[in-house]
Design an enzyme around this catalytic site. Structure first.
Site, short mmCIF file in Angstrom:
data_model
loop_
_atom_site.label_atom_id
_atom_site.label_comp_id
_atom_site.label_asym_id
_atom_site.label_seq_id
_atom_site.Cartn_x
_atom_site.Cartn_y
_atom_site.Cartn_z
N HIS A 109 0.90 -1.35 -0.11
CA HIS A 109 -0.09 -0.11 -0.05
C HIS A 109 0.90 1.15 0.20
O HIS A 109 1.88 1.17 0.46
CB HIS A 109 -0.75 0.16 1.28
CG HIS A 109 -1.78 -1.04 1.52
ND1 HIS A 109 -1.40 -2.37 2.19
CD2 HIS A 109 -3.04 -1.06 1.54
CE1 HIS A 109 -2.41 -2.95 2.33
NE2 HIS A 109 -3.48 -2.19 1.86
N ASP A 112 2.21 2.06 3.47
CA ASP A 112 3.23 0.95 4.08
C ASP A 112 4.70 1.34 3.81
O ASP A 112 5.39 1.19 4.83
CB ASP A 112 3.13 -0.42 3.24
CG ASP A 112 1.70 -0.89 3.03
OD1 ASP A 112 1.08 -0.45 4.12
OD2 ASP A 112 1.75 -2.01 2.64
N GLU A 240 -10.69 -6.67 -4.49
CA GLU A 240 -10.54 -7.58 -3.78
C GLU A 240 -11.86 -7.80 -2.75
O GLU A 240 -12.17 -7.12 -1.87
CB GLU A 240 -9.33 -7.42 -2.83
CG GLU A 240 -8.87 -8.56 -1.76
CD GLU A 240 -7.54 -8.24 -0.95
OE1 GLU A 240 -6.94 -7.60 -1.62
OE2 GLU A 240 -7.49 -8.68 0.22
N HIS A 279 -11.01 -14.09 3.36
CA HIS A 279 -12.11 -13.27 3.21
C HIS A 279 -13.24 -14.08 2.59
O HIS A 279 -14.39 -14.01 2.94
CB HIS A 279 -11.95 -12.26 2.01
CG HIS A 279 -10.76 -11.19 2.45
ND1 HIS A 279 -10.28 -10.28 1.73
CD2 HIS A 279 -10.16 -11.25 3.63
CE1 HIS A 279 -9.33 -9.71 2.06
NE2 HIS A 279 -9.46 -9.94 3.48
N ASP A 304 -4.75 -13.87 -2.67
CA ASP A 304 -4.10 -13.44 -1.41
C ASP A 304 -4.19 -14.61 -0.54
O ASP A 304 -5.16 -14.94 -0.15
CB ASP A 304 -4.86 -12.30 -0.47
CG ASP A 304 -4.48 -10.77 -1.03
OD1 ASP A 304 -3.24 -10.97 -1.79
OD2 ASP A 304 -4.83 -9.79 -0.55
N ASP A 347 -0.77 -12.70 2.01
CA ASP A 347 -1.25 -11.46 2.81
C ASP A 347 -1.79 -12.28 4.25
O ASP A 347 -2.67 -12.47 4.43
CB ASP A 347 -2.65 -11.36 2.07
CG ASP A 347 -3.37 -9.74 2.82
OD1 ASP A 347 -2.71 -9.60 3.90
OD2 ASP A 347 -4.28 -9.48 2.34
C1 XLS Z 1 -7.60 -6.79 4.11
C2 XLS Z 1 -7.04 -6.70 2.85
C3 XLS Z 1 -6.04 -6.12 2.48
C4 XLS Z 1 -5.71 -6.10 1.02
C5 XLS Z 1 -5.10 -4.75 0.35
O1 XLS Z 1 -8.19 -7.36 4.78
O2 XLS Z 1 -6.76 -8.33 2.87
O3 XLS Z 1 -4.57 -6.47 3.15
O4 XLS Z 1 -5.08 -7.23 0.65
O5 XLS Z 1 -5.66 -3.53 0.71
NI NI Z 2 -5.90 -9.12 1.14
NI NI Z 3 -7.67 -9.53 4.46
#
Ligand code: XLS
Ligand code: NI
Ligand code: NI
Length: 444
Positions: A109, A112, A240, A279, A304, A347
């Site tokens: 990001h 970051d 995402e 997720h 991810d 991730d």
């Molecule tokens: C948060 C997300 C984030 C994304 C990138 O839950 O996984 O880390 O991958 O913004």
């Molecule tokens: Ni993510």
């Molecule tokens: Ni996440």
């Protein structure tokens, strides 16, 4: 330059019988990849095919903070006061670790990699400094950028959302931030750009104009598409999905919801999905379901790769070590012919108690070996037709007779009623679920 992780050597492949923590047992970066991700000529290496990526936020900025306690991690930048110097040491650490681990990519990001300033102008200046520093490191490193993204959720200005904030000034600020993040991603050769709807959702419908917020989100994404075109950024745009956390309801809740949104707003041609295991489980889906849906709708973009905890209902972002899940994930990826410009981005964060610097390397090794092993199992299942043959058999009746005439659109309700009126024997076959579960276990 001095080493930041002297306790982590260049990680070698030692094979499945190795008992050394700092060694690969299944991921052999230079070995030929198996199955449909082996590249057009079938010659790609495992490193090229699996396209692993390190997440800057978890591995370089994650400190081990949780709602009940402060930072635990021991890191090479501990004790450095100047935030820009911290940023530089973190970036060097990222390149050192990705090289030692044969991880070909990283993701970040904007916030970051460079500290946020008092204004967007000041933040952009910090970012420019860090992008120049990163570009310099990239010159002598094999590590490439898988994707960049903008953090549109941490700062208090985004408390009600970014593109979906009720306040247009916040929409404008977010637009400025994404504009810059796109430029930076292009500058660093990023192959994708991710939109995770950090706070694009609501806490209560009592104060929310949902239609307006969705319209605004779509408008925002169209503006991003236009700007990417204008500056010649050709990377793949990814959304995402995530159903909740931080908001109670996130608009991009799962793959199907994203698909409906993209289709409704004329964005399907420009976006694919970045699908995250944890997720998926938060949404009450399996990762297999999410990847299957994305694959069959032509929107599988990137992954991810992490996992949640079965007993905890939040995004624990653990490293993927469940072989069963990794195998079914890679099965979908292989059926997709690989991830193309996407990758397997960790991730994932080490647990708060795994605070030693070497834990970072060990966690990535665990994730890489699990995904490599899942990939090998999935490739063998595909080669044997272990699931494909029974699947084809289950739907075989659609190839002939009434099945074929329905499928080709030759029947209507009248003709079907006439066909059905006297049927007594449907010739149903067993679903054989337990049998198929045992088949998968044979390959693990
Ligand atoms: C948060 C997300 C984030 C994304 C990138 O839950 O996984 O880390 O991958 O913004
Ligand atoms: Ni993510
Ligand atoms: Ni996440």
């Amino acid at each position: 330059m001095s080493e930041l992780f002297p306790m982590v050597p260049k990680i070698a492949f030692e094979g499945p019988l190795s008992d050394r923590d700092l060694a690969f047992k299944h991921y052999d970066p230079s070995a030929k990849a198996i199955g449909p991700v082996g590249g057009a000529d079938g010659n790609a290496t495992m490193k090229d095919a699996l396209r692993f990526s390190m997440a800057f936020w978890h591995s370089m900025t994650g400190a081990g903070i949780d709602p009940f306690g402060s930072a635990t991690m021991q890191r090479p930048w501990d004790g450095i006061a100047d935030p820009m110097e911290v940023a530089r040491v973190r970036m060097r650490a990222l390149f050192e670790l990705t090289e030692k681990l044969s991880i070909p990519f990283f993701c970040f990001h904007d916030r970051d990699i460079a500290p946020e300033g008092a204004t967007l102008r000041e933040s952009d200046r910090n970012l420019d400094t860090m992008v120049a520093f990163t570009k310099d490191l990239m010159k002598s490193s094999p590590t490439k950028l898988l994707w960049g993204t903008a953090n549109l959720f941490s700062n208090p200005r985004y408390m009600h959302g970014a593109a979906t904030s009720p306040e247009p000034k916040v929409f404008a600020y977010a637009a400025g931030q994404v504009k810059k993040a796109l430029e930076v991603t292009k500058e660093l050769g990023g192959q994708n750009y991710v939109f995770w709807g950090g706070r694009e959702g609501y806490e209560t419908l009592l104060n929310t104009d949902m239609k307006r917020e969705l319209d605004n989100l779509a408008r925002f994404l169209h503006l991003a598409v236009d700007y990417a075109k204008e500056i010649g950024f050709t990377g793949q745009f990814l959304i995402e999905p995530k159903p909740m956390e931080p908001t109670k309801h996130q608009y991009d809740s799962d793959a199907a919801a994203c698909y409906a949104f993209l289709a409704e707003y004329g964005l399907l041609a420009h976006f694919k999905l970045n699908i995250e295991t944890n997720h998926a489980t938060l949404a009450g889906n399996t990762i297999q379901h999410e990847l299957r849906f994305a694959r069959e709708h032509g929107i599988m973009g990137s992954v991810d790769a992490n996992q949640g905890d079965e007993l905890l209902g939040w995004d624990t972002d653990q490293f993927p070590t469940n072989l069963y899940v990794c195998t079914l994930m890679m099965y979908e990826v292989l059926k997709n012919g690989g991830l193309h410009s996407g990758g397997l981005n960790f991730d994932a964060k080490v647990r708060r108690g795994s605070f030693k610097p070497e834990d970072l390397a060990i966690a990535h090794i665990a994730g890489m070996d699990s995904m490599a092993r899942g990939c090998a199992a999935a490739a063998r299942m595909l080669a044997d037709g272990a699931l494909e043959r029974p699947l084809a058999a289950r739907y075989a009746h659609w190839q002939s007779g009434i099945g074929a005439t329905i499928a080709s659109g030759k029947e209507d309700f009248r003709s079907l009623e006439a066909f059905a009126l006297d049927i007594t024997d449907f010739g149903l076959a067993s679903g054989r679920q337990e049998c198929l579960e045992a088949v998968v276990n044979r390959y693990l």
